[in-house]
Scaffold this active site. Structure first.
Site, PDB file in Angstrom:
ATOM      1  N   PRO A   9     -11.722  -6.313  -7.941  1.00  0.00           N
ATOM      2  CA  PRO A   9     -10.793  -7.435  -7.943  1.00  0.00           C
ATOM      3  C   PRO A   9      -9.946  -7.555  -6.677  1.00  0.00           C
ATOM      4  O   PRO A   9      -9.528  -6.557  -6.099  1.00  0.00           O
ATOM      5  CB  PRO A   9      -9.901  -7.156  -9.158  1.00  0.00           C
ATOM      6  CG  PRO A   9     -10.008  -5.685  -9.380  1.00  0.00           C
ATOM      7  CD  PRO A   9     -11.418  -5.337  -8.991  1.00  0.00           C
ATOM      8  N   ASN A  10      -9.728  -8.797  -6.304  1.00  0.00           N
ATOM      9  CA  ASN A  10      -8.861  -9.207  -5.189  1.00  0.00           C
ATOM     10  C   ASN A  10      -9.486  -8.974  -3.810  1.00  0.00           C
ATOM     11  O   ASN A  10      -8.918  -9.398  -2.801  1.00  0.00           O
ATOM     12  CB  ASN A  10      -7.480  -8.514  -5.261  1.00  0.00           C
ATOM     13  CG  ASN A  10      -6.746  -8.854  -6.544  1.00  0.00           C
ATOM     14  OD1 ASN A  10      -6.640 -10.029  -6.894  1.00  0.00           O
ATOM     15  ND2 ASN A  10      -6.286  -7.857  -7.278  1.00  0.00           N
ATOM     16  N   ARG A  17      -5.001 -11.445   2.133  1.00  0.00           N
ATOM     17  CA  ARG A  17      -4.328 -10.500   1.243  1.00  0.00           C
ATOM     18  C   ARG A  17      -3.693  -9.354   2.042  1.00  0.00           C
ATOM     19  O   ARG A  17      -4.408  -8.561   2.670  1.00  0.00           O
ATOM     20  CB  ARG A  17      -5.369  -9.912   0.284  1.00  0.00           C
ATOM     21  CG  ARG A  17      -4.831  -8.830  -0.606  1.00  0.00           C
ATOM     22  CD  ARG A  17      -5.935  -8.091  -1.339  1.00  0.00           C
ATOM     23  NE  ARG A  17      -5.357  -7.135  -2.254  1.00  0.00           N
ATOM     24  CZ  ARG A  17      -6.022  -6.148  -2.828  1.00  0.00           C
ATOM     25  NH1 ARG A  17      -7.316  -5.991  -2.593  1.00  0.00           N
ATOM     26  NH2 ARG A  17      -5.417  -5.325  -3.639  1.00  0.00           N
ATOM     27  N   TYR A  22      -4.687  -4.330   4.619  1.00  0.00           N
ATOM     28  CA  TYR A  22      -6.157  -4.443   4.579  1.00  0.00           C
ATOM     29  C   TYR A  22      -6.780  -5.027   5.851  1.00  0.00           C
ATOM     30  O   TYR A  22      -8.003  -5.087   5.942  1.00  0.00           O
ATOM     31  CB  TYR A  22      -6.563  -5.283   3.359  1.00  0.00           C
ATOM     32  CG  TYR A  22      -6.136  -4.638   2.052  1.00  0.00           C
ATOM     33  CD1 TYR A  22      -6.756  -3.468   1.611  1.00  0.00           C
ATOM     34  CD2 TYR A  22      -5.094  -5.163   1.286  1.00  0.00           C
ATOM     35  CE1 TYR A  22      -6.352  -2.845   0.439  1.00  0.00           C
ATOM     36  CE2 TYR A  22      -4.689  -4.548   0.105  1.00  0.00           C
ATOM     37  CZ  TYR A  22      -5.315  -3.395  -0.305  1.00  0.00           C
ATOM     38  OH  TYR A  22      -4.921  -2.770  -1.466  1.00  0.00           O
ATOM     39  N   ASN A  73     -16.430  -0.378  -3.899  1.00  0.00           N
ATOM     40  CA  ASN A  73     -14.972  -0.384  -3.787  1.00  0.00           C
ATOM     41  C   ASN A  73     -14.459  -0.929  -5.121  1.00  0.00           C
ATOM     42  O   ASN A  73     -14.445  -2.141  -5.333  1.00  0.00           O
ATOM     43  CB  ASN A  73     -14.498  -1.258  -2.623  1.00  0.00           C
ATOM     44  CG  ASN A  73     -12.987  -1.162  -2.436  1.00  0.00           C
ATOM     45  OD1 ASN A  73     -12.268  -0.733  -3.343  1.00  0.00           O
ATOM     46  ND2 ASN A  73     -12.510  -1.564  -1.272  1.00  0.00           N
ATOM     47  N   ALA A  76      -8.483  -2.031  -7.689  1.00  0.00           N
ATOM     48  CA  ALA A  76      -7.478  -1.505  -8.636  1.00  0.00           C
ATOM     49  C   ALA A  76      -8.123  -0.794  -9.821  1.00  0.00           C
ATOM     50  O   ALA A  76      -7.512   0.113 -10.407  1.00  0.00           O
ATOM     51  CB  ALA A  76      -6.578  -2.637  -9.121  1.00  0.00           C
ATOM     52  N   GLU A  97     -18.040   5.858  -2.866  1.00  0.00           N
ATOM     53  CA  GLU A  97     -16.820   5.102  -3.175  1.00  0.00           C
ATOM     54  C   GLU A  97     -16.089   4.826  -1.857  1.00  0.00           C
ATOM     55  O   GLU A  97     -15.890   5.742  -1.058  1.00  0.00           O
ATOM     56  CB  GLU A  97     -15.935   5.926  -4.116  1.00  0.00           C
ATOM     57  CG  GLU A  97     -14.617   5.255  -4.469  1.00  0.00           C
ATOM     58  CD  GLU A  97     -13.738   6.146  -5.368  1.00  0.00           C
ATOM     59  OE1 GLU A  97     -14.219   7.211  -5.845  1.00  0.00           O
ATOM     60  OE2 GLU A  97     -12.575   5.772  -5.564  1.00  0.00           O
ATOM     61  N   HIS A  99     -12.710   2.867   0.024  1.00  0.00           N
ATOM     62  CA  HIS A  99     -11.431   2.144   0.000  1.00  0.00           C
ATOM     63  C   HIS A  99     -11.078   1.792   1.432  1.00  0.00           C
ATOM     64  O   HIS A  99     -11.165   2.643   2.325  1.00  0.00           O
ATOM     65  CB  HIS A  99     -10.313   3.003  -0.604  1.00  0.00           C
ATOM     66  CG  HIS A  99     -10.590   3.379  -2.018  1.00  0.00           C
ATOM     67  ND1 HIS A  99     -10.387   2.523  -3.063  1.00  0.00           N
ATOM     68  CD2 HIS A  99     -11.113   4.512  -2.542  1.00  0.00           C
ATOM     69  CE1 HIS A  99     -10.755   3.116  -4.188  1.00  0.00           C
ATOM     70  NE2 HIS A  99     -11.198   4.326  -3.902  1.00  0.00           N
ATOM     71  N   ARG A 106      -0.326   5.769   0.074  1.00  0.00           N
ATOM     72  CA  ARG A 106       0.312   4.596  -0.544  1.00  0.00           C
ATOM     73  C   ARG A 106       1.040   4.990  -1.839  1.00  0.00           C
ATOM     74  O   ARG A 106       1.388   6.151  -2.025  1.00  0.00           O
ATOM     75  CB  ARG A 106      -0.755   3.520  -0.751  1.00  0.00           C
ATOM     76  CG  ARG A 106      -1.414   3.095   0.580  1.00  0.00           C
ATOM     77  CD  ARG A 106      -2.400   1.981   0.389  1.00  0.00           C
ATOM     78  NE  ARG A 106      -1.755   0.780  -0.125  1.00  0.00           N
ATOM     79  CZ  ARG A 106      -2.410  -0.235  -0.707  1.00  0.00           C
ATOM     80  NH1 ARG A 106      -3.738  -0.177  -0.825  1.00  0.00           N
ATOM     81  NH2 ARG A 106      -1.752  -1.279  -1.162  1.00  0.00           N
TER      82      ARG A 106
HETATM   83  C1  DQA Z   1      -8.400  -0.571  -2.408  1.00  0.00           C
HETATM   84  C2  DQA Z   1      -7.181   0.276  -2.779  1.00  0.00           C
HETATM   85  C3  DQA Z   1      -6.742  -0.015  -4.204  1.00  0.00           C
HETATM   86  O1  DQA Z   1      -5.614   0.775  -4.538  1.00  0.00           O
HETATM   87  C4  DQA Z   1      -6.368  -1.467  -4.352  1.00  0.00           C
HETATM   88  O2  DQA Z   1      -6.028  -1.764  -5.696  1.00  0.00           O
HETATM   89  C5  DQA Z   1      -7.411  -2.393  -3.846  1.00  0.00           C
HETATM   90  C6  DQA Z   1      -8.155  -2.044  -2.641  1.00  0.00           C
HETATM   91  C7  DQA Z   1      -8.794  -0.409  -0.922  1.00  0.00           C
HETATM   92  O3  DQA Z   1      -9.874  -0.850  -0.573  1.00  0.00           O
HETATM   93  O4  DQA Z   1      -8.008   0.124  -0.129  1.00  0.00           O
HETATM   94  O5  DQA Z   1      -7.598  -3.488  -4.378  1.00  0.00           O
HETATM   95  O6  DQA Z   1      -9.509  -0.143  -3.191  1.00  0.00           O
END
Ligand code: DQA
Length: 145
Positions: A9-10, A17, A22, A73, A76, A97, A99, A106
């Site tokens: 998500p997002n 964003r 990011y 990825n 959240a 995985e 990120h 963070r």
């Molecule tokens: C994320 C880190 C997560 O904590 C966050 O909720 C994201 C992006 C990252 O790519 O740094 O949506 O996975």
């Protein structure tokens, strides 16, 4: 080699964003990077993003059925989705995985990923380059599970 690059998500909002966290690259840039890296490495790469957990679960089930490698990825969902974690545990191919940000520097709630324990490896904090590195790792045949 089939590689499914799956994003939670997002992540479709990359570019607008929280660019200070990011970066300025867009989701389209992420897709282009993965596709061109895949082409260079001779990988069959598919890139997807969803804000719906059930959709990600379906893609993970399909990846398990086809024995594909996965670069994930979970966004959240990393931090609380046992459903995503359980779907990842069913994969037969390697799971990297990724990120974009360094989750360990963070907020406290981001420090733990429930997915990491079933991942082959984890890359975080290297921006979009993490995806490129994950694909290189898989292409080099280091992704045994
Ligand atoms: C994320 C880190 C997560 O904590 C966050 O909720 C994201 C992006 C990252 O790519 O740094 O949506 O996975």
């Amino acid at each position: 080699m089939k590689v499914r690059v799956l994003n939670g998500p997002n992540l479709g909002r990359l570019g607008t964003r929280e660019p200070e966290v990011y970066g300025a690259s867009t989701y389209a840039d992420l897709v282009a990077l993965c596709e061109s890296t895949g082409r260079d490495l001779g990988l069959d790469v598919t890139v997807r993003q969803t804000d719906a957990e059930h959709e990600l679960l379906g893609w993970l089930h399909a990846a398990a059925d086809e024995g594909a490698a996965v670069v994930l990825n979970p966004a959240a969902w990393s931090h609380y989705s046992y459903a995503v974690r359980d779907a990842c545990a069913m994969l037969r191919g390697p799971l990297i995985e990724v990120h974009i940000s360094n989750i360990h520097t963070r907020e406290e709630f981001r420090h733990h990923s429930v997915v990491s324990a079933v991942a082959t490896g984890v890359i975080c904090g290297l921006g979009l380059d993490g995806y490129r590195l994950a694909l290189h790792h898989l292409a080099a045949g280091h992704g045994a599970r």
